[in-house]
Design an enzyme around this catalytic site. Structure first.
Site, PDB file in Angstrom:
ATOM      1  CB  SER A 514      -8.169   6.888   6.177  1.00  0.00           C
ATOM      2  OG  SER A 514      -6.786   6.992   6.350  1.00  0.00           O
ATOM      3  CG  HIS A 627      -5.544   6.469   1.360  1.00  0.00           C
ATOM      4  ND1 HIS A 627      -5.875   5.319   2.047  1.00  0.00           N
ATOM      5  CD2 HIS A 627      -5.720   7.489   2.245  1.00  0.00           C
ATOM      6  CE1 HIS A 627      -6.231   5.617   3.281  1.00  0.00           C
ATOM      7  NE2 HIS A 627      -6.156   6.939   3.427  1.00  0.00           N
TER       8      HIS A 627
END
Length: 653
Positions: A514, A627
Site C-alpha cells: 500500500s 487489498h
C-alpha cells in the site's frame, strides 16, 4: 540443537482468540477462536468459553463454518452470528451451551447483535434501494449495467456497492417480529442503547470536495426525534452509552489534519446536550493503530464503561505498543497496562476492575490473559499457539532508534536472523508499513518470522507519518510523499548498518504494501543501494489513482496535496512511475485483481513500462482478492504470496 524453521505454511497453524465477553455474573468468558481449515483452505471461527474459577475451557460451536460476535444478554442468554445456513444469521444459545436456535432469516444476512434487554435485540443488515427485510429484491437472472450516480460507488471491502446500505433492525426474540429502527440516506450502524435513546453512526453519501463524513446521531425511539450531535464535521465511530445513560462516549476527530488527524475520545452529556473532546490536549492516539498480518477474526474494542458511569477503560497507541488506559468523565487519563506488547482486544468487568485481554508479542500470536488492574496480576488463559511454536526458531527483535536529517527521532526494530553463526554476514530486508498513518508494533508478524527463518535480518521502523508518536509527527509527510519520509527510511538503514556488524551492506532488500508499496517503488527509482525489491498492492501513478481508487479523490487531495486536473504536474512529480527510467533494482510486483483501494492498474502501468524498457521485473496477480490479501485473503494465496517474496529475495539478494 536443531530448531524448526518458521515457514509460510505455518500460517495454517496460527489460532487467534478474539472478542472476549464476560458473562453478567462474571463467572465465564466467551470468545472466538479463528483458524484455517487445512483440507479446505478456508477460515473457521468457533465460540469457546472459559470458567473463571476453574480456568477450564470448552468449545461451544463446531463444524466448518464461522461463528462469531457472541453477546450475553443481561439474564445470561447468548446470541452469536453464524454462516452455517450459507448466509450469516443470528442464533440464540442457552447459558449452559447446546445447539443454537436461528433468530433471523434475512436473505441479506444479519450481524452485529446488541441486546436491549432479555427479549429484544438490535442487529445490522444490508439492503438495496427499494428493498426490505421482508421483501428482498429478486436477483437478476441476467447481467445488468451498473448505474453510477455518486463518487463512492465501490469499496475495497464490498466491491461495487449497487445502492447497498447498512440498516439497523429491531428483533423481538419471543415473536420473531422485526422492524427497521433507523431510516436514512446512507448507512446506519454501530448502535448503542440506553432506555429510549438509540445512538448510532450515520455515514451519508460522499459530498464532492469534502471526503468522508461519519456522524453520531441520537434518536428517541418513542418520539422519533433524531439529532446529529457531530454536525458533519468529522469521522466518528463506536458510540457507547454510560450505564446511567447520562454520557455517550465515542472515538473520532474533526479532520483538523485531514486523514493524519489523531483519533480522540469524545464525550456527549445527554442531559445538557454538551459535546466535548475529552482527550483534546492529549498527544496520543485513542485506539489501536498497530498493523499485523496475524489477527484474522480480531475485533477492535469500543471503550468499556465502569458500572458507576464515572470512568472507562480503552486501548491507547503509544511508541510501538498498545495498552489499556483508565479515564474519568472529568478527563483524568492514566495507563493501567502499557508494556512492550500489542493489546488488540479486551473486555472489562464493569464493577470489579479486572478484564480479559487479547495480547500479541513479537514472538507469539495473540493469547488471552486475565488482568487485575488493582493488583497488577496477569494470568494467561489460553495457549492456543504453544504447540506449533515449541521448537521453532523465533527471532525476538531489538529496539532501534535513529535521528532523522531534521532532528526527529525515528523509532523501530531490528530482527536478527532466527539462527546465526558467529562471524557470518547476513542480508537485511527493509519492511515499510502501509497507511501511512498506521504503526509497526510490538506484535507478531508472520512474514517477518518467515524471512528471519530464511536467514534475513528484518528492519522495520515507523517513519514520519506513522501513528504512535504524536500529532506533529503523524502529519509531517502530508504533501511530502517521497521526501523526508524517504530520508527517514534511509537514515534507519544507515543506523542498522552502523549498529549491527553482522549485516552485509551489499545484500539489502526492500518491500512494503500500500503506502509501503508506493515507498518501495519510490526507493528503487531514487537509489540503487538495494539488491532486490518486492512492491505489494502499491501506488505508482497518482494521476490515475485519483479516479480509480475507492478513496482516490479525498486521499490524493489530503495526502499528496493535489487534485485533478489542476495539480496534475504535482501529482506526476510524486508518482514513482515518473522515475521508471532510474529503476535498475530487480522488482517483483504483487497485486490483487479485486483491490479497489489501490487498483491493479497501478501495478499494470508499472510492469508494462519497466518490461518495455527491458528492466528486471516480474508481475504476479492474485485472482479474486482485495487489498487485504496479506491479512485475510484466501489462505492458499497468502502462502503463495509469502513464498513468492522469499523466492525473489533468495534469488536476487
Amino acid at each position: 540443537m536443531t530448531h524448526r524453521k518458521i515457514t509460510s505454511e505455518d500460517l495454517y497453524k496460527i489460532k487467534t482468540p478474539a472478542d472476549p465477553r464476560i458473562s453478567p455474573d462474571g463467572s465465564r468468558t466467551v470468545f472466538t477462536v479463528s483458524s484455517i481449515i487445512e483440507k479446505t483452505h478456508s477460515y473457521q471461527s468457533h465460540l469457546h468459553v472459559i470458567n473463571r474459577h476453574s480456568q477450564a475451557e470448552e468449545q461451544w460451536t463446531f463444524g466448518e463454518n464461522k461463528n462469531h460476535s457472541p453477546r450475553w444478554s443481561p439474564g445470561g442468554k447468548l446470541v452469536f452470528v453464524s454462516d452455517r445456513s450459507g448466509v450469516s444469521q443470528l442464533y440464540l444459545m442457552k447459558a449452559s451451551g447446546g445447539e443454537g436456535r436461528q433468530l433471523t432469516f434475512s436473505s441479506h444476512g444479519a450481524s452485529n447483535p446488541l441486546w436491549i434487554d432479555d427479549e429484544q435485540l438490535l442487529f445490522l443488515t444490508y439492503f438495496q434501494e427499494d428493498d426490505s427485510y421482508e421483501h428482498p429484491k429478486r436477483k437478476a437472472e441476467q447481467p445488468a449495467p451498473l448505474e453510477v450516480t455518486q463518487i463512492r460507488y465501490k469499496s475495497d471491502r464490498d466491491g461495487f456497492i449497487r445502492d447497498r446500505k447498512s440498516r439497523l433492525y429491531h428483533l423481538n426474540v419471543k415473536t420473531g417480529e422485526t422492524r427497521e429502527w433507523v431510516s436514512c440516506e446512507g448507512d446506519a450502524e454501530s448502535p448503542s442503547v440506553s432506555d429510549d435513546q438509540l445512538a448510532y453512526i450515520h455515514t451519508p453519501p460522499e459530498i464532492p470536495g469534502k471526503g468522508l463524513v461519519s456522524d453520531v446521531h441520537i434518536k428517541n425511539v418513542k418520539t422519533g426525534t433524531d439529532k446529529n450531535i457531530t454536525a458533519g464535521r468529522g469521522i466518528f465511530s463506536k458510540p457507547q452509552f454510560s450505564p446511567d445513560g447520562r454520557c455517550l462516549a465515542f472515538f473520532g476527530h474533526e479532520k483538523g489534519y485531514k486523514s493524519a488527524t489523531l483519533q480522540k475520545l469524545w464525550l456527549y452529556d445527554t442531559e445538557n446536550e454538551m459535546l466535548q473532546c475529552l482527550t483534546g490536549e492529549w498527544d496520543m492516539y485513542a485506539g489501536d493503530a498497530a498493523v499485523s498480518d496475524s489477527l484474522y477474526g480480531a475485533v477492535s474494542p469500543a471503550i468499556q464503561w465502569t458500572a458507576d458511569s464515572k470512568g472507562f477503560y480503552m486501548v491507547v497507541t503509544d511508541r510501538g505498543s498498545t495498552g489499556v488506559y483508565y479515564g474519568s468523565i472529568e478527563g483524568l487519563m492514566y495507563p493501567v497496562r502499557m508494556e512492550t506488547e500489542h493489546v488488540n482486544g479486551f473486555v472489562m468487568h464493569p464493577s470489579e476492575h479486572w478484564g480479559v485481554l487479547s495480547i500479541s508479542t513479537p514472538i507469539s500470536p495473540s493469547e488471552l490473559f486475565e488482568a487485575d488492574f488493582q493488583t497488577g496480576e496477569m494470568v494467561q488463559l489460553t495457549r492456543l499457539n504453544k504447540p506449533w511454536l515449541e521448537g521453532a526458531s523465533i527471532s525476538a527483535p531489538q529496539p532501534l532508534e535513529t535521528e532523522a536529517e531534521d532532528g526527529w527521532s525515528i523509532h523501530g526494530w531490528l530482527m536478527k536472523p532466527a539462527v546465526m553463526e558467529e562471524g557470518k554476514k547476513y542480508p537485511m530486508i527493509l519492511q515499510i508499513h502501509g497507511g501511512p498513518h498506521m504503526m509497526y508494533a510490538n506484535t507478531y508478524f508472520h512474514e517477518f518470522q518467515v524471512l528471519a527463518s530464511q536467514g534475513y535480518a528484518i528492519l522495520y521502523v515507523n517513519p514520519r507519518g506513522s501513528h504512535g508518536y504524536g500529532q506533529d509527527f503523524v502529519n509531517l509527510n502530508r504533501g511530502d510523499y517521497g521526501g523526508s519520509d524517504y530520508k527517514d527510511l534511509m537514515s534507519a538503514v544507515d543506523a542498522a548498518l552502523e549498529d549491527f556488524s553482522f549485516i552485509d551492506r551489499e545484500r539489502l532488500g526492500v518491500t512494503g504494501g500500500s503506502y509501503g508499496g508506493f515507498m518501495t517503488n519510490w526507493i528503487v527509482g531514487h537509489t540503487n543501494r538495494f539488491k532486490a525489491a518486492v512492491t505489494q498492492r502499491s501506488i505508482s501513478n497518482w494521476l490515475s489513482f485519483y479516479g480509480v481508487s475507492d478513496i482516490g479523490t479525498f486521499f490524493t487531495e489530503w495526502e499528496v496535496g493535489g487534485t485533478m486536473p489542476e495539480d496534475a504536474m504535482k501529482l506526476w512529480d510524486h508518482s514513482p512511475l515518473k522515475y521508471a527510467d532510474e529503476i535498475d533494482t530487480p522488482l517483483l510486483i504483487l497485486h490483487s485483481e479485486k483491490d479497489y483501494r489501490c487498483p491493479i492498474e497501478q501495478a499494470e502501468q508499472l510492469y508494462i513500462v519497466l518490461e518495455r524498457k527491458g528492466k528486471n521485473v516480474k508481475f504476479i496477480r492474485f485472482p479474486d482478492q482485495n487489498h487485504e490479501l496479506s491479512r485475510s485473503g484466501h489462505p492458499l494465496l497468502r502462502v503463495e504470496r509469502l513464498n513468492a517474496i522469499t523466492a525473489w529475495f533468495n534469488e536476487h539478494v
